[in-house]
Design a protein around this motif. Structure first.
Motif, PDB file in Angstrom:
ATOM      1  N   GLU A  42       0.846  -1.197   0.000  1.00  8.23           N
ATOM      2  CA  GLU A  42       0.000   0.000   0.000  1.00  8.23           C
ATOM      3  C   GLU A  42       0.882   1.247   0.000  1.00  8.23           C
ATOM      4  OE1 GLU A  42      -2.771   0.310   3.240  1.00  8.23           O
ATOM      5  OE2 GLU A  42      -3.563   2.211   2.502  1.00  8.23           O
ATOM      6  N   GLN A  43       0.567   2.162  -0.877  1.00  8.94           N
ATOM      7  CA  GLN A  43       1.295   3.419  -0.936  1.00  8.94           C
ATOM      8  C   GLN A  43       0.325   4.537  -0.537  1.00  8.94           C
ATOM      9  OE1 GLN A  43       4.847   4.328  -4.052  1.00  8.94           O
ATOM     10  NE2 GLN A  43       2.824   4.521  -4.872  1.00  8.94           N
ATOM     11  N   THR A  44       0.708   5.342   0.445  1.00 11.52           N
ATOM     12  CA  THR A  44      -0.238   6.349   0.932  1.00 11.52           C
ATOM     13  C   THR A  44      -0.047   7.715   0.270  1.00 11.52           C
ATOM     14  OG1 THR A  44       1.263   6.792   2.756  1.00 11.52           O
ATOM     15  CG2 THR A  44      -0.557   5.270   3.191  1.00 11.52           C
ATOM     16  N   ALA A  45       1.131   7.951  -0.310  1.00 13.34           N
ATOM     17  CA  ALA A  45       1.370   9.245  -0.968  1.00 13.34           C
ATOM     18  C   ALA A  45       2.195   9.007  -2.237  1.00 13.34           C
ATOM     19  CB  ALA A  45       2.079  10.209  -0.021  1.00 13.34           C
ATOM     20  N   GLY A  46       1.657   8.154  -3.103  1.00 13.84           N
ATOM     21  CA  GLY A  46       2.353   7.824  -4.352  1.00 13.84           C
ATOM     22  C   GLY A  46       2.525   9.068  -5.213  1.00 13.84           C
ATOM     23  N   ARG A  47       3.689   9.201  -5.796  1.00 14.05           N
ATOM     24  CA  ARG A  47       3.984  10.381  -6.619  1.00 14.05           C
ATOM     25  C   ARG A  47       3.871  10.022  -8.094  1.00 14.05           C
ATOM     26  NH1 ARG A  47       9.647  11.941  -3.529  1.00 14.05           N
ATOM     27  NH2 ARG A  47       8.706  12.385  -1.505  1.00 14.05           N
ATOM     28  N   GLY A  48       3.296  10.965  -8.840  1.00  9.14           N
ATOM     29  CA  GLY A  48       3.198  10.777 -10.281  1.00  9.14           C
ATOM     30  C   GLY A  48       3.994  11.843 -11.011  1.00  9.14           C
ATOM     31  N   GLN A  49       3.922  11.838 -12.331  1.00  6.45           N
ATOM     32  CA  GLN A  49       4.620  12.852 -13.127  1.00  6.45           C
ATOM     33  C   GLN A  49       4.006  14.222 -12.887  1.00  6.45           C
ATOM     34  OE1 GLN A  49       4.043  11.265 -17.033  1.00  6.45           O
ATOM     35  NE2 GLN A  49       5.123   9.390 -16.481  1.00  6.45           N
ATOM     36  N   ARG A  50       4.801  15.253 -13.154  1.00  8.34           N
ATOM     37  CA  ARG A  50       4.366  16.649 -13.051  1.00  8.34           C
ATOM     38  C   ARG A  50       3.731  16.965 -11.696  1.00  8.34           C
ATOM     39  NH1 ARG A  50       4.092  18.743 -18.533  1.00  8.34           N
ATOM     40  NH2 ARG A  50       4.376  17.055 -19.995  1.00  8.34           N
ATOM     41  N   GLY A 124       2.364   3.715 -15.231  1.00  6.23           N
ATOM     42  CA  GLY A 124       3.131   4.963 -15.288  1.00  6.23           C
ATOM     43  C   GLY A 124       4.498   4.756 -14.654  1.00  6.23           C
ATOM     44  N   ILE A 125       5.432   5.558 -15.090  1.00  2.59           N
ATOM     45  CA  ILE A 125       6.820   5.416 -14.632  1.00  2.59           C
ATOM     46  C   ILE A 125       7.333   6.790 -14.223  1.00  2.59           C
ATOM     47  CG2 ILE A 125       9.173   4.810 -15.374  1.00  2.59           C
ATOM     48  CD1 ILE A 125       7.799   2.860 -17.423  1.00  2.59           C
ATOM     49  N   LEU A 126       7.981   6.838 -13.075  1.00  7.45           N
ATOM     50  CA  LEU A 126       8.560   8.095 -12.597  1.00  7.45           C
ATOM     51  C   LEU A 126      10.023   7.838 -12.243  1.00  7.45           C
ATOM     52  CD1 LEU A 126       7.939  11.051 -11.773  1.00  7.45           C
ATOM     53  CD2 LEU A 126       7.514  10.188  -9.467  1.00  7.45           C
ATOM     54  N   ILE A 127      10.911   8.505 -12.971  1.00  7.21           N
ATOM     55  CA  ILE A 127      12.347   8.230 -12.812  1.00  7.21           C
ATOM     56  C   ILE A 127      13.029   9.448 -12.213  1.00  7.21           C
ATOM     57  CG2 ILE A 127      14.471   7.659 -14.055  1.00  7.21           C
ATOM     58  CD1 ILE A 127      12.806   6.218 -16.102  1.00  7.21           C
ATOM     59  N   ILE A 141      13.852   4.103 -10.374  1.00  8.71           N
ATOM     60  CA  ILE A 141      12.815   3.905 -11.390  1.00  8.71           C
ATOM     61  C   ILE A 141      11.545   3.479 -10.668  1.00  8.71           C
ATOM     62  CG2 ILE A 141      12.120   2.535 -13.396  1.00  8.71           C
ATOM     63  CD1 ILE A 141      15.079   2.250 -14.107  1.00  8.71           C
ATOM     64  N   GLY A 142      10.590   4.381 -10.585  1.00  7.52           N
ATOM     65  CA  GLY A 142       9.331   4.073  -9.906  1.00  7.52           C
ATOM     66  C   GLY A 142       8.305   3.604 -10.928  1.00  7.52           C
ATOM     67  N   ILE A 143       7.694   2.485 -10.634  1.00  4.98           N
ATOM     68  CA  ILE A 143       6.750   1.884 -11.588  1.00  4.98           C
ATOM     69  C   ILE A 143       5.414   1.636 -10.894  1.00  4.98           C
ATOM     70  CG2 ILE A 143       6.289  -0.147 -13.040  1.00  4.98           C
ATOM     71  CD1 ILE A 143       9.375  -0.525 -13.221  1.00  4.98           C
ATOM     72  N   GLY A 144       4.361   2.159 -11.471  1.00  3.72           N
ATOM     73  CA  GLY A 144       3.015   1.886 -10.966  1.00  3.72           C
ATOM     74  C   GLY A 144       2.232   1.186 -12.060  1.00  3.72           C
TER      75      GLY A 144
HETATM   76  C1  BTN Z   1       2.951   8.760 -13.678  1.00  2.00           C
HETATM   77  O1  BTN Z   1       2.456   9.800 -13.261  1.00  2.00           O
HETATM   78  O2  BTN Z   1       2.571   8.256 -14.734  1.00  2.00           O
HETATM   79  C2  BTN Z   1       4.066   8.085 -12.921  1.00  2.00           C
HETATM   80  C3  BTN Z   1       3.516   7.203 -11.847  1.00  2.00           C
HETATM   81  C4  BTN Z   1       4.600   6.481 -11.068  1.00  2.00           C
HETATM   82  C5  BTN Z   1       4.009   5.779  -9.877  1.00  2.00           C
HETATM   83  C6  BTN Z   1       4.997   4.912  -9.161  1.00  2.00           C
HETATM   84  S1  BTN Z   1       4.221   3.857  -7.972  1.00  2.00           S
HETATM   85  C7  BTN Z   1       5.760   3.404  -7.350  1.00  2.00           C
HETATM   86  C8  BTN Z   1       6.633   4.641  -7.351  1.00  2.00           C
HETATM   87  N1  BTN Z   1       6.480   5.382  -6.127  1.00  2.00           N
HETATM   88  C9  BTN Z   1       5.906   6.568  -6.323  1.00  2.00           C
HETATM   89  O3  BTN Z   1       5.645   7.392  -5.434  1.00  2.00           O
HETATM   90  N2  BTN Z   1       5.654   6.749  -7.637  1.00  2.00           N
HETATM   91  C10 BTN Z   1       6.103   5.608  -8.414  1.00  2.00           C
END
Ligand code: BTN
Length: 255
Positions: A42-50, A124-127, A141-144
């Motif tokens: 479980e991720q409580t504050a997952g980060r995405g692009q931008r 989605g991928i956040l690098i 390399i963060g992968i969701g």
């Molecule tokens: C996007 O916005 O498309 C990128 C999403 C990336 C999400 C993954 S989940 C695992 C890792 N931890 C985070 O907080 N973000 C990335």
């Protein structure tokens, strides 16, 4: 793990704010070996692009970060890491689509590194790269991946593997496949980087098709033709002129 490097150090967390942040903290303590994989149930504050938030369904989806310590990767070549990640995630999603619905070709990479099934985003991928003295010292390399979730918010135009295949997916099995494919592309990225360029180009979503984009915030119609080694998208404008733009200027129009 059926890998030599990626996933040999494996950390599974029941809950964390963000696996990317956890990985960055490990790196700052010098505690992350090359190939370390962190998986959160479980991720409580997952980060995405931008600066966006990334949501995953607890226990159903994949939220993972992989730490790599490149050796001599020059900063101008860092888009290679985005290719490694996008190709690996593509391969795993495409294989799941092949096995269940026989349609791996519906999976494409939307520049720079979203994975789509048809027009919907499944991963989605956040690098985050740390560059020192012109070299990439480490990368997270963060992968969701939307794996088994089924209640996705329609406005995000998202989908999940479960929704596309109708079959519950083996989340940990998919993670292992990600490690296998990351290792494959990572090794090729040093021995035969052109192979990554070729495959990424083949899989580029909307390649050769006029599509709606935004250049400096204004709508334009152009067709993607390739991605340069610096990661800029090459597009053919309606005038026939071909130009390369980075993410700071160009994006696909929100749908
Ligand atoms: C996007 O916005 O498309 C990128 C999403 C990336 C999400 C993954 S989940 C695992 C890792 N931890 C985070 O907080 N973000 C990335």
């Amino acid at each position: 793990m059926r890998t030599r490097i990626i996933g040999q150090q494996f950390i599974r967390l029941a809950q964390v704010d963000s696996t990317n942040k956890y990985a960055a903290d490990l790196l700052s303590l010098n505690k992350a070996a090359h190939g370390t994989v962190i998986l959160a149930d479980e991720q409580t504050a997952g980060r995405g692009q931008r600066g966006r938030v990334w949501r995953s369904a607890p226990g159903l989806d994949i939220a993972t970060s992989v730490v790599l310590l490149p050796d001599g990767l020059k900063a101008p070549d860092q888009f290679l890491l985005a290719k490694v990640a996008a190709l690996a995630v593509h391969d795993v999603v495409a294989e799941a689509m092949r096995i269940t619905v026989g349609k791996p070709d519906r999976v494409r990479i939307k520049w720079p590194n979203d994975i789509l099934i048809d027009r919907r985003k499944v991963a989605g991928i956040l690098i985050k790269n740390e560059v020192v003295g012109g070299l990439v010292m480490n990368t997270v390399i963060g992968i969701g991946i939307n794996v088994n979730s089924s209640e996705l918010e329609a406005e995000f135009n998202a989908t999940s593997l479960r929704m596309e295949t109708g079959v519950e997916q083996d989340r940990l099995g998919l993670l292992e496949q990600i490690c296998v494919r990351l290792e494959h592309w990572w090794e090729l990225s040093t021995s035969r980087p052109a192979a990554l360029d070729d495959r990424y180009r083949e899989l580029l979503w909307s390649k050769g098709r006029f599509t709606e984009l935004e250049l400096d915030g204004a709508p334009i119609t152009a067709r993607p033709v390739d991605v340069g080694p610096d990661g800029r998208l090459l597009v053919e404008l309606e005038t026939g002129e071909v130009a390369a733009f980075g993410l700071e200027r160009l994006r696909f129009a929100p749908r």
